[in-house]
Design an enzyme around this catalytic site. Structure first.
Site, PDB file in Angstrom:
ATOM      1  CG  HIS A  89      -0.416   0.021   2.537  1.00 11.65           C
ATOM      2  ND1 HIS A  89      -0.022   1.166   3.172  1.00 11.65           N
ATOM      3  CD2 HIS A  89      -0.167  -0.997   3.419  1.00 11.65           C
ATOM      4  CE1 HIS A  89       0.433   0.884   4.382  1.00 11.65           C
ATOM      5  NE2 HIS A  89       0.368  -0.423   4.561  1.00 11.65           N
ATOM      6  CG  ASP A 146      -2.166   4.355   3.139  1.00 10.48           C
ATOM      7  OD1 ASP A 146      -1.942   3.292   2.551  1.00 10.48           O
ATOM      8  OD2 ASP A 146      -2.905   4.434   4.141  1.00 10.48           O
ATOM      9  CG  ASP A 201       2.977  -0.168   7.932  1.00 13.13           C
ATOM     10  OD1 ASP A 201       2.479  -0.600   6.880  1.00 13.13           O
ATOM     11  OD2 ASP A 201       2.324  -0.027   8.982  1.00 13.13           O
ATOM     12  CD  GLU A 255      -3.162  -1.349   5.453  1.00  7.67           C
ATOM     13  OE1 GLU A 255      -3.305  -2.410   6.084  1.00  7.67           O
ATOM     14  OE2 GLU A 255      -2.559  -0.355   5.921  1.00  7.67           O
ATOM     15  CD  GLU A 256      -1.139   1.873   7.756  1.00  8.35           C
ATOM     16  OE1 GLU A 256      -1.888   1.459   8.655  1.00  8.35           O
ATOM     17  OE2 GLU A 256       0.002   1.431   7.567  1.00  8.35           O
ATOM     18  CG  ASP A 262       1.195  -3.968   5.041  1.00  6.60           C
ATOM     19  OD1 ASP A 262       2.069  -3.261   5.576  1.00  6.60           O
ATOM     20  OD2 ASP A 262      -0.025  -3.754   5.174  1.00  6.60           O
ATOM     21  CG  HIS A 311       0.941   2.412  12.838  1.00  4.28           C
ATOM     22  ND1 HIS A 311      -0.348   1.906  12.910  1.00  4.28           N
ATOM     23  CD2 HIS A 311       1.387   2.101  11.600  1.00  4.28           C
ATOM     24  CE1 HIS A 311      -0.657   1.314  11.765  1.00  4.28           C
ATOM     25  NE2 HIS A 311       0.387   1.414  10.962  1.00  4.28           N
TER      26      HIS A 311
END
Length: 482
Positions: free
Chosen positions: A74, A76, A113, A143-144, A167, A453
């Site tokens: 992904h 983003d 990520d 995706e996030e 991922d 994150h």
């Protein structure tokens, strides 16, 4: 910065990606860069209405009868920063650096990520050393924050029957299942009153470790919103208190690291209130030091005259206290795996309303459905308008998949040791892709990425080269699945 790292091709593309802003829902600059890159390298591509991109390459000579492999990542990234870092995530490049054996970013998330997954996919299309069957590199948006790209992808956008999701974040492990999930959004109208003879206090929580609300939800970490609420409730049980402001958290898939709660107390009680809060602060910092060594709690007087009524204050604090946070059930089949959880993710208040955002996950569809029903009932009980979007499905493991067998064999040949299989409590897009094609065989792999994150996010340099060798091995041996 990364020019001396191997594999050069992967690291070069990844460093280019870190220079192009790509927050969730705002990936346009990266999408344009990828399309320009594809044109420069004469890679055919297509883009759907959601912004998902499919890059394609025909088989090399002698591999035309290999089945098509889809490499998926992904575009983003989760944008988090330390309190003292100044950055505009929509316009500024990341400042990446090498620290010991890791690549990280200065004061922000790194976006490995899933920028490193994107880099692997793109590198596979231009690597001159590879012999391969037909390749499709599927790059999704958003995706996030809701799997928007996967939700809106149409059947037939990609054609391969074998999908390699890049991922995951642990070297030596193959992910074969993930949780489903869904969000809940409360909105409660507010009416403020001007109060005379009252004084304002701000309670600020900072420096918590946070983390991914799926894969880190079981760890002994505090939620800043819950800490702030516990402080306000502690004081309210001893002194009359009227709420003015409560804010905390940033994204649905991040455990909140900061929160602020502002309230009024009777003027004659201000000194007593601050002393009580200081005692509460010392107790909680002492008790939670091992969990949250960098937690900072600041208590200060503020100039504020507006506050909610006593009844509304009680209602808001009670609701926030009752919203569950953390693991709610563990898997009976896989020891230590969270089965169902809830993240009290974001609270925002202004002069008209308070909004509360929750993120729920479960690998059992019925448990997810039941939890979301309970959250809806809870919100409505406290006068909230409740919105719940469509839940995304979990990805059920298929341990007998021939594609999994191939990936595991190649991975173990390169690593020279046994590779373990796992399911995760995080959400992956794989369940959505299986909706589009139930015959799809999927596995997920990735290099070693720590503290995703969070501003501590970092990728272990050596693991990137190991995984590149695994991906090349999979690509070159797809003929075994003919």
């Amino acid at each position: 910065v990364l020019e001396d790292l191997e594999p050069k091709l992967v690291w070069h593309i990844f460093e280019e990606i870190t220079r192009v802003p790509h927050p969730s829902k705002k990936e346009k600059k990266l999408r344009e860069w990828i399309k320009k890159w594809a044109e420069e390298h004469r890679i055919p591509f297509k883009e759907d209405d959601a912004g998902n991109i499919l890059l394609m390459k025909e088989a090399t000579s002698g591999c035309e009868d290999y089945p098509t492999l889809v490499i998926q990542a992904h575009m983003d990234m989760v944008c988090q920063k330390t309190p003292d870092t100044v950055i505009d995530f929509e316009n500024d490049p990341l400042k990446i650096r090498i620290v010991d054996d890791y690549v990280t970013a200065e004061g922000t998330t790194l976006g490995a990520d899933d920028g490193i997954g994107v880099a692997y996919g793109m590198a596979s299309l231009i690597s001159e050393e590879l012999k391969h069957g037909p390749l499709e590199v599927l790059l999704s948006v958003d995706e996030e924050t809701g799997l928007t790209g996967a939700f809106n992808m149409k059947k037939g956008f990609f054609t391969g029957k074998y999908l390699l999701n890049v991922d995951s974040e642990e070297l030596g492990k193959i992910t074969i299942g993930s949780a489903g999930g869904g969000e809940t959004h409360y909105t409660i109208p507010l009416n403020f009153e001007k109060k005379k003879g009252w004084r304002g206090i701000r309670l600020s929580i900072k420096g918590l470790r946070g983390g991914h609300s799926g894969v880190d939800i079981h760890l002994p970490r505090l939620n800043a919103i819950k800490v702030a609420v516990s402080g306000a409730i502690f004081l309210r049980e001893r002194i009359n208190l009227l709420l003015s402001v409560i804010d905390g958290g940033t994204l649905h898939n991040v455990i909140p690291t900061e929160a602020v709660c502002e309230f009024l107390v009777p003027e004659e009680k201000i000194e007593e209130a601050i002393n009580l809060l200081e005692n509460w602060k010392n107790d909680i910092i002492s008790k939670e030091r091992e969990k949250e060594p960098d937690m900072k709690i600041e208590i200060s007087e503020i100039s504020e005259e507006m506050a909610l009524t006593e009844k509304k204050t009680e209602s808001i604090l009670d609701l926030l206290n009752k919203i569950p946070h953390g693991p709610l059930a563990f898997s009976k089949e896989m020891e230590g795996l969270v089965q169902t959880s809830n993240n009290l993710a974001v609270v925002r208040s202004d002069k008209e309303k308070i909004e509360i955002f929750l993120s729920s996950r479960s690998s059992v569809d019925k448990e997810l459905e039941d939890l979301r029903k309970k959250l809806k009932i809870l919100g409505e009980k406290y006068g909230a308008a409740v919105e719940q979007g469509e839940a995304y499905p979990g990805w059920q493991p298929d341990p007998d998949s021939p594609f999994l067998g191939l990936v595991k064999k190649i991975y173990e040949d390169i690593l020279k040791k046994e590779v373990s299989l796992k399911a995760i409590h995080g959400g992956l897009e794989c369940g959505m892709f299986l909706r589009l094609d139930p015959e799809l065989q999927i596995v997920s792999i990735g290099p070693e990425i720590k503290d995703v994150h969070t501003p501590e996010e970092r990728v272990y340099i050596e693991s990137v080269g190991v995984l590149w060798n695994v991906i090349k091995g999979i690509i070159e041996n797809m003929g075994e699945l003919k």
